[in-house]
Structures are given as structure tokens and as C-alpha cells.
Design a protein around this motif. Sequence first.
Motif, PDB file in Angstrom:
ATOM      1  N   LEU A   3       0.835  -1.201   0.000  1.00 25.59           N
ATOM      2  CA  LEU A   3       0.000   0.000   0.000  1.00 25.59           C
ATOM      3  C   LEU A   3       0.867   1.248   0.000  1.00 25.59           C
ATOM      4  N   THR A   4       0.224   2.376  -0.317  1.00 30.45           N
ATOM      5  CA  THR A   4       0.853   3.694  -0.224  1.00 30.45           C
ATOM      6  C   THR A   4      -0.030   4.577   0.646  1.00 30.45           C
ATOM      7  N   ILE A   5       0.602   5.295   1.561  1.00 30.77           N
ATOM      8  CA  ILE A   5      -0.166   6.111   2.504  1.00 30.77           C
ATOM      9  C   ILE A   5       0.583   7.408   2.779  1.00 30.77           C
ATOM     10  N   GLU A   6      -0.166   8.471   3.028  1.00 29.59           N
ATOM     11  CA  GLU A   6       0.444   9.770   3.335  1.00 29.59           C
ATOM     12  C   GLU A   6       1.014   9.732   4.754  1.00 29.59           C
ATOM     13  N   ARG A   7       2.211  10.245   4.919  1.00 32.13           N
ATOM     14  CA  ARG A   7       2.930  10.138   6.190  1.00 32.13           C
ATOM     15  C   ARG A   7       2.145  10.687   7.376  1.00 32.13           C
ATOM     16  N   SER A   8       1.536  11.881   7.228  1.00 32.43           N
ATOM     17  CA  SER A   8       0.815  12.491   8.355  1.00 32.43           C
ATOM     18  C   SER A   8      -0.399  11.664   8.766  1.00 32.43           C
ATOM     19  N   ALA A   9      -1.090  11.069   7.790  1.00 27.38           N
ATOM     20  CA  ALA A   9      -2.253  10.224   8.098  1.00 27.38           C
ATOM     21  C   ALA A   9      -1.822   8.989   8.867  1.00 27.38           C
ATOM     22  N   LEU A  10      -0.704   8.394   8.447  1.00 30.38           N
ATOM     23  CA  LEU A  10      -0.179   7.218   9.135  1.00 30.38           C
ATOM     24  C   LEU A  10       0.290   7.577  10.537  1.00 30.38           C
ATOM     25  N   LEU A  11       0.947   8.726  10.671  1.00 30.08           N
ATOM     26  CA  LEU A  11       1.459   9.156  11.970  1.00 30.08           C
ATOM     27  C   LEU A  11       0.325   9.430  12.950  1.00 30.08           C
ATOM     28  N   ASP A  12      -0.745  10.091  12.484  1.00 24.27           N
ATOM     29  CA  ASP A  12      -1.891  10.372  13.348  1.00 24.27           C
ATOM     30  C   ASP A  12      -2.510   9.080  13.879  1.00 24.27           C
ATOM     31  N   ALA A  13      -2.716   8.113  12.979  1.00 25.09           N
ATOM     32  CA  ALA A  13      -3.316   6.848  13.385  1.00 25.09           C
ATOM     33  C   ALA A  13      -2.397   6.090  14.345  1.00 25.09           C
ATOM     34  N   LEU A  14      -1.107   6.086  14.042  1.00 26.23           N
ATOM     35  CA  LEU A  14      -0.148   5.396  14.911  1.00 26.23           C
ATOM     36  C   LEU A  14      -0.085   6.027  16.295  1.00 26.23           C
ATOM     37  N   SER A  15      -0.147   7.363  16.337  1.00 30.50           N
ATOM     38  CA  SER A  15      -0.056   8.061  17.622  1.00 30.50           C
ATOM     39  C   SER A  15      -1.232   7.726  18.529  1.00 30.50           C
ATOM     40  N   HIS A  16      -2.378   7.374  17.944  1.00 31.60           N
ATOM     41  CA  HIS A  16      -3.559   7.029  18.731  1.00 31.60           C
ATOM     42  C   HIS A  16      -3.495   5.620  19.307  1.00 31.60           C
ATOM     43  N   VAL A  17      -2.664   4.761  18.713  1.00 30.41           N
ATOM     44  CA  VAL A  17      -2.653   3.362  19.166  1.00 30.41           C
ATOM     45  C   VAL A  17      -1.357   2.941  19.852  1.00 30.41           C
ATOM     46  N   GLN A  18      -0.223   3.543  19.485  1.00 31.85           N
ATOM     47  CA  GLN A  18       1.048   3.001  19.956  1.00 31.85           C
ATOM     48  C   GLN A  18       1.302   3.200  21.446  1.00 31.85           C
TER      49      GLN A  18
END
Length: 373
Positions: A3-18
Motif C-alpha cells: 500500500l501507499t499512505i500519506e505520512r501524516s495520516a499514518l502518523l496520526d493513526a499510529l499516535s492514537h494506538v502506539q
Amino acid sequence: MKLTIERSALLDALSHVQNIVERRTTIPILSNVLLEARKGELRLTATDLDIEAIDSAEAKVSREGAVTAPAGTLFDVVRKLPSGAEVQIEMNPETQRLSLTAGRSQFELPTLPAADFQTMSSDEGSVQFSLGARDLARLIDKTRFAISTEETRYYLNGVYLHAAKNDAGKPVLRSVATDGHRLALAELKAPKGSEKLTGVIVPRKTVNEIRRLIDGREDDVAVEVSDTKIIVRAGRAVLTSKLIDGSFPDYARVIPKGNDKKLTVDNKAFEAAVDRVSTVSAERSRSVKMSLSEGRLTLAVNHAETGAGNEEIEAEYASDPMEIGFNAKYLLDIAGQIEADEAEFMFNDPASPALVLDPSDESARYVLMPLRV
């Protein structure tokens, strides 16, 4: 999986779960985050078996699939990638490694099978309601500082959330926390559906994760509560947590009703004075003596080893002179919650708990047990 994903979108989602992930765990896969690539999105899940966080972000999925990767390392890598970067994520079935590429940066992370990842079972919530993210944040902020850290009294290691009636008999949603030395209470008009919430104890870690999840949000948050779990939904993110299985004490009994000695002080001046005087207090007790007389409040510390200090500030007080001691940290914690220019203290005698009020917020109350001085 590709897949390809925009960095900020991935970072926001990761910050909510990690943040859910425990850095030290005897179960290796619990250090990982589950990545699931499916129609137009990347779904991320993390758990410590007591809390589970799920979030998702839009992605261009070339090949669907699922795998787990180290949560902390993945978050750090994405965080350090250039802003605005397009991140390509691909699972290599031969090496069993997850490849991340952004421009000239390329990383490979170890993985564990998605089939081994444990997710929490969901209970059907018996109570469901929605409230503004700001309102929920306020219930948390006004009370969480008083949560006990004493593990033996596990039933105090969280915020007690329940439906109640205020002094006017109106239904409210109330949060309470106490460590036995202080108590914090906040409430708001009961959201539709919350009237049946008999009372649950939300663990400290969950309280902090909910607060992090809703930080800066302006929309409504959906809350679902069963006998054993609480679920909070904010946008794409879902937080599920076990509740503390215990009985919260009858906190209403310790809230003073007859305190008639009123002290009014400038809150900022009081906070600064307590902070200065407590510099020489003994680290363990941090006891500060408050001497009250007409129109005056004196704060004093006198310790044989660490030294002495006192400061006088103007105050409104018209009752009999009195001396009473409190833990300086507790005073500062409560002063930090007062939004009005002035703070009101209601006393009975030096041996009885004090009630602290915010003149600008009738829905918040604080109780402080005194120390011997």
C-alpha cells in the motif's frame, strides 16, 4: 500486503494506538501493532490485553493483507520521515520483513504473524450515549490528578463515572477520583442515555489514553459501557478497555456539608506562594501550615533539616483564627484546576477536611484532608 499512505495520516493513526503498547512485556507480539490493509484503508490495532486501540487511515491498497510490526520502532520511523512524504509499505513474504520506503529512505522491520495477534472480545454495551469531546475532557481533567497510585487499593486506581443527581435534583453525569487524602468531583448535565449508568471505575491508563485520544477534538464522542468494558469512539478511532472490578467507596460521606469558615484568596497569588514556601518543606510530607486571621493568610514551613520559610498574602476571612496544615502538592494540584481568579476554601476545624470551590464552576468540588502541623 502492499500500500501507499500519506505520512501524516499514518502518523496520526499510529499516535492514537502506539501508547497502548507496553514497552516491556513477556509476550513479544504485544509489543507489535497489527496492520490490516483492505479496501482503501490501513487499519491499525494495538493492545495490552486490558486496553485495545484501533484507528485507520485512507490508503491506496495494491495488495490486501495483514501483519504485525514493532509499534515503537514503526512510530519512531514514521515520525522522523519528512513531512508530506508518501510512504510505501510492503510485506516481503520471503524475508518476513515489512518494508517502508519514503523517497530515499528505506527501512525493513521484523514481523510476527497477524494470526497470532490477540484482540479483545466486545461486549454489547448496556448504556450508550454521546457527549462533546470538550465535556469529556473536562470530566477527566478536573478529576484524574486525584487518582490513587497505591496498587493495594486497586478500586481507587481510576475515575468513578456514574449517573447522579446534583443539589438541585437534576440528572448529571459525574466523575470522581480519590486517593484517600483528597477527592475531586466534576459533573455535567446528563447526556441522553447516560441516566442508566449505575457506576463504573475506569482505570488510570485508560483515562489517560481517552484524554489523549480526544485532545483537540471539537465534535461529539460516543461512549458505550457494559458491566466489564468501556468503549469510546472518536472519529475513526475506537478505544476499548476493561473496567476495574471493585466497589468505589461512598465518596458522598467525606464531602463536608457544614463547613462555615470561608477563606477567599487570589488563586494565582496563592498558588505561587505555596510553591515558593514548599521549596523548603520535607520532601515526604511536603506539609505547609496555613494560619488564618481576619483579612490575612500566612503560609509557613518549618523543618529542622530542610529549613523554614513563610509568606503572607491578602485574603478574605472573617471567622475565628485557625491553623491548619495540608500537603503542598495537593494544594498546587487543586489550584491548577481553579479557573476563576479566586479560590474559596470552606473549613470547619483544623482536624476536619476542607472543601475547595471554584466560584466560576459550581459543578466541580475538591476535598482535602488536613495534616498535623
